[in-house]
Structures are given as structure tokens and as C-alpha cells.
Design a protein around this motif. Structure first.
Motif, PDB file in Angstrom:
ATOM      1  N   UNK A  91       0.837  -1.186   0.000  1.00 42.31           N
ATOM      2  CA  UNK A  91       0.000   0.000   0.000  1.00 42.31           C
ATOM      3  C   UNK A  91       0.877   1.242   0.000  1.00 42.31           C
ATOM      4  N   UNK A  92       0.557   2.192  -0.882  1.00 38.91           N
ATOM      5  CA  UNK A  92       1.224   3.491  -0.913  1.00 38.91           C
ATOM      6  C   UNK A  92       0.319   4.490  -0.204  1.00 38.91           C
ATOM      7  N   UNK A  93       0.850   5.123   0.820  1.00 42.08           N
ATOM      8  CA  UNK A  93       0.114   6.162   1.535  1.00 42.08           C
ATOM      9  C   UNK A  93       0.743   7.496   1.191  1.00 42.08           C
ATOM     10  N   UNK A  94      -0.079   8.506   1.004  1.00 49.17           N
ATOM     11  CA  UNK A  94       0.415   9.860   0.769  1.00 49.17           C
ATOM     12  C   UNK A  94      -0.331  10.789   1.707  1.00 49.17           C
ATOM     13  N   UNK A  95       0.434  11.687   2.328  1.00 53.48           N
ATOM     14  CA  UNK A  95      -0.138  12.530   3.367  1.00 53.48           C
ATOM     15  C   UNK A  95       0.350  13.965   3.252  1.00 53.48           C
ATOM     16  N   UNK A  96      -0.401  14.841   3.893  1.00 52.64           N
ATOM     17  CA  UNK A  96      -0.050  16.248   4.010  1.00 52.64           C
ATOM     18  C   UNK A  96      -0.082  16.577   5.490  1.00 52.64           C
ATOM     19  N   UNK A  97       0.985  17.209   5.977  1.00 44.91           N
ATOM     20  CA  UNK A  97       1.121  17.462   7.404  1.00 44.91           C
ATOM     21  C   UNK A  97       1.642  18.875   7.640  1.00 44.91           C
ATOM     22  N   UNK A  98       1.067  19.569   8.615  1.00 45.65           N
ATOM     23  CA  UNK A  98       1.577  20.879   9.016  1.00 45.65           C
ATOM     24  C   UNK A  98       2.915  20.685   9.701  1.00 45.65           C
ATOM     25  N   UNK A  99       3.854  21.589   9.405  1.00 44.47           N
ATOM     26  CA  UNK A  99       5.184  21.480  10.008  1.00 44.47           C
ATOM     27  C   UNK A  99       5.645  22.830  10.539  1.00 44.47           C
ATOM     28  N   UNK A 100       6.703  22.801  11.295  1.00 35.75           N
ATOM     29  CA  UNK A 100       7.323  24.018  11.807  1.00 35.75           C
ATOM     30  C   UNK A 100       8.427  24.531  10.905  1.00 35.75           C
ATOM     31  N   UNK A 101       8.553  23.942   9.714  1.00 39.49           N
ATOM     32  CA  UNK A 101       9.591  24.337   8.764  1.00 39.49           C
ATOM     33  C   UNK A 101       9.301  25.709   8.168  1.00 39.49           C
ATOM     34  N   UNK A 102      10.270  26.247   7.445  1.00 39.22           N
ATOM     35  CA  UNK A 102      10.109  27.531   6.765  1.00 39.22           C
ATOM     36  C   UNK A 102       9.650  27.378   5.324  1.00 39.22           C
ATOM     37  N   UNK A 103       9.814  26.187   4.747  1.00 39.27           N
ATOM     38  CA  UNK A 103       9.471  25.973   3.346  1.00 39.27           C
ATOM     39  C   UNK A 103       8.816  24.603   3.194  1.00 39.27           C
ATOM     40  N   UNK A 104       8.173  24.397   2.057  1.00 39.18           N
ATOM     41  CA  UNK A 104       7.597  23.093   1.752  1.00 39.18           C
ATOM     42  C   UNK A 104       8.715  22.066   1.645  1.00 39.18           C
ATOM     43  N   UNK A 105       8.430  20.851   2.049  1.00 38.57           N
ATOM     44  CA  UNK A 105       9.373  19.755   1.843  1.00 38.57           C
ATOM     45  C   UNK A 105       8.580  18.458   1.820  1.00 38.57           C
ATOM     46  N   UNK A 106       9.222  17.406   1.351  1.00 44.37           N
ATOM     47  CA  UNK A 106       8.585  16.090   1.286  1.00 44.37           C
ATOM     48  C   UNK A 106       9.624  15.015   1.515  1.00 44.37           C
ATOM     49  N   UNK A 107       9.159  13.881   2.013  1.00 45.19           N
ATOM     50  CA  UNK A 107      10.023  12.712   2.108  1.00 45.19           C
ATOM     51  C   UNK A 107       9.181  11.459   1.927  1.00 45.19           C
ATOM     52  N   UNK A 108       9.878  10.342   1.793  1.00 44.88           N
ATOM     53  CA  UNK A 108       9.198   9.058   1.635  1.00 44.88           C
ATOM     54  C   UNK A 108       9.878   8.049   2.531  1.00 44.88           C
ATOM     55  N   UNK A 109       9.068   7.417   3.385  1.00 47.35           N
ATOM     56  CA  UNK A 109       9.543   6.370   4.295  1.00 47.35           C
ATOM     57  C   UNK A 109       8.465   5.311   4.422  1.00 47.35           C
ATOM     58  N   UNK A 110       8.878   4.055   4.404  1.00 49.07           N
ATOM     59  CA  UNK A 110       7.954   2.937   4.615  1.00 49.07           C
ATOM     60  C   UNK A 110       6.694   3.033   3.756  1.00 49.07           C
ATOM     61  N   UNK A 111       6.890   3.273   2.454  1.00 51.88           N
ATOM     62  CA  UNK A 111       5.789   3.358   1.492  1.00 51.88           C
ATOM     63  C   UNK A 111       4.821   4.506   1.781  1.00 51.88           C
ATOM     64  N   UNK A 112       5.306   5.550   2.439  1.00 46.34           N
ATOM     65  CA  UNK A 112       4.476   6.715   2.729  1.00 46.34           C
ATOM     66  C   UNK A 112       5.197   7.982   2.277  1.00 46.34           C
ATOM     67  N   UNK A 113       4.549   8.727   1.384  1.00 50.37           N
ATOM     68  CA  UNK A 113       5.042  10.033   0.963  1.00 50.37           C
ATOM     69  C   UNK A 113       4.392  11.058   1.879  1.00 50.37           C
ATOM     70  N   UNK A 114       5.208  11.845   2.547  1.00 48.27           N
ATOM     71  CA  UNK A 114       4.675  12.899   3.405  1.00 48.27           C
ATOM     72  C   UNK A 114       5.115  14.247   2.859  1.00 48.27           C
ATOM     73  N   UNK A 115       4.147  15.090   2.622  1.00 48.61           N
ATOM     74  CA  UNK A 115       4.343  16.452   2.136  1.00 48.61           C
ATOM     75  C   UNK A 115       4.159  17.344   3.357  1.00 48.61           C
ATOM     76  N   UNK A 116       5.188  18.098   3.714  1.00 47.63           N
ATOM     77  CA  UNK A 116       5.142  18.955   4.898  1.00 47.63           C
ATOM     78  C   UNK A 116       4.892  20.395   4.476  1.00 47.63           C
ATOM     79  N   UNK A 117       3.890  21.018   5.090  1.00 48.87           N
ATOM     80  CA  UNK A 117       3.536  22.397   4.788  1.00 48.87           C
ATOM     81  C   UNK A 117       3.719  23.253   6.044  1.00 48.87           C
TER      82      UNK A 117
END
Length: 119
Positions: free
Chosen positions: A38-64
């Protein structure tokens, strides 16, 4: 939530109710099954200054970043993009398609170009 991957670019598009849920919870996800995987893709609020993304354990996380998330969910702002890494990132509100009227688009944002196609 729609995901598009092309080369080194990643784009998410969210409907109205998805944006509302993201605004309330700071997180939203969806998934697609590929047989036993299963491929999971998510969007998560972050404390970062810019958009970023990573992929771990079949999950793409987009940080906003939270300041972007607040502006995006509380205004008419369509989206944000980032070219700050090797991966181009784009997050947008999902508008109604003008060329696929038979598709259920009740939860999509009104397309600003719709007025050009009326009457």
C-alpha cells in the motif's frame, strides 16, 4: 486528495472538504493498494520555513509550514510551490474541470474560468 508525480516533481490537489479537514486537524492522508503493498500519501503541518517532502515505509509525506497552511486554508490562495530542493513541490486547491462535466465535482472549488464559459 490527488497526487501527481512526474520526474522530480510532486503535486497534491485537495478538494474543499479535504482542505477543511486539513485546517482542522493539521494532517490528512489517503492511500492506494498495489496488491499486497500500500502506498500512503499525506499532508502534514510542520514548523519548517518551506515546503518539503520525504518518503519512508511506502508513505510520501508532504510537509507544509504552519504559516502557509493558515493562509492556504483561510483565504482564496490557490496554492504554494517550492523549488528549494531537487524535488519541485506544488500544493493546490482542486478546481472543477471545465472539460469533464460528467465527473462528480461537487466538492471541488469553483473554477475561476467558469464565468468565461457561461453564456
Amino acid at each position: 486528495m490527488k497526487i501527481r508525480i512526474k520526474g522530480n516533481s510532486l503535486r497534491y490537489r485537495l478538494t474543499r472538504s479535504e482542505v477543511e479537514r486539513f485546517a482542522a486537524e493539521g494532517y490528512i492522508d489517503d492511500s492506494t493498494s498495489f496488491g499486497l503493498t500500500q502506498l500512503t500519501y499525506s499532508l502534514k503541518v510542520s514548523g519548517d520555513d518551506d515546503l518539503r517532502a520525504d518518503m519512508r515505509n511506502n508513505c510520501i509525506t508532504f510537509y507544509m509550514p504552519s504559516h502557509m497552511a493558515d493562509e492556504w486554508t483561510q483565504t482564496d490562495r490557490v496554492g504554494f510551490e517550492s523549488n528549494s530542493s531537487d524535488l519541485y513541490l506544488l500544493i493546490e486547491k482542486d478546481f472543477m474541470c471545465l472539460d469533464l462535466p460528467m465527473q462528480d465535482q461537487a466538492d471541488n472549488y469553483p473554477n475561476p474560468l467558469m464565468m468565461d464559459h457561461v453564456g
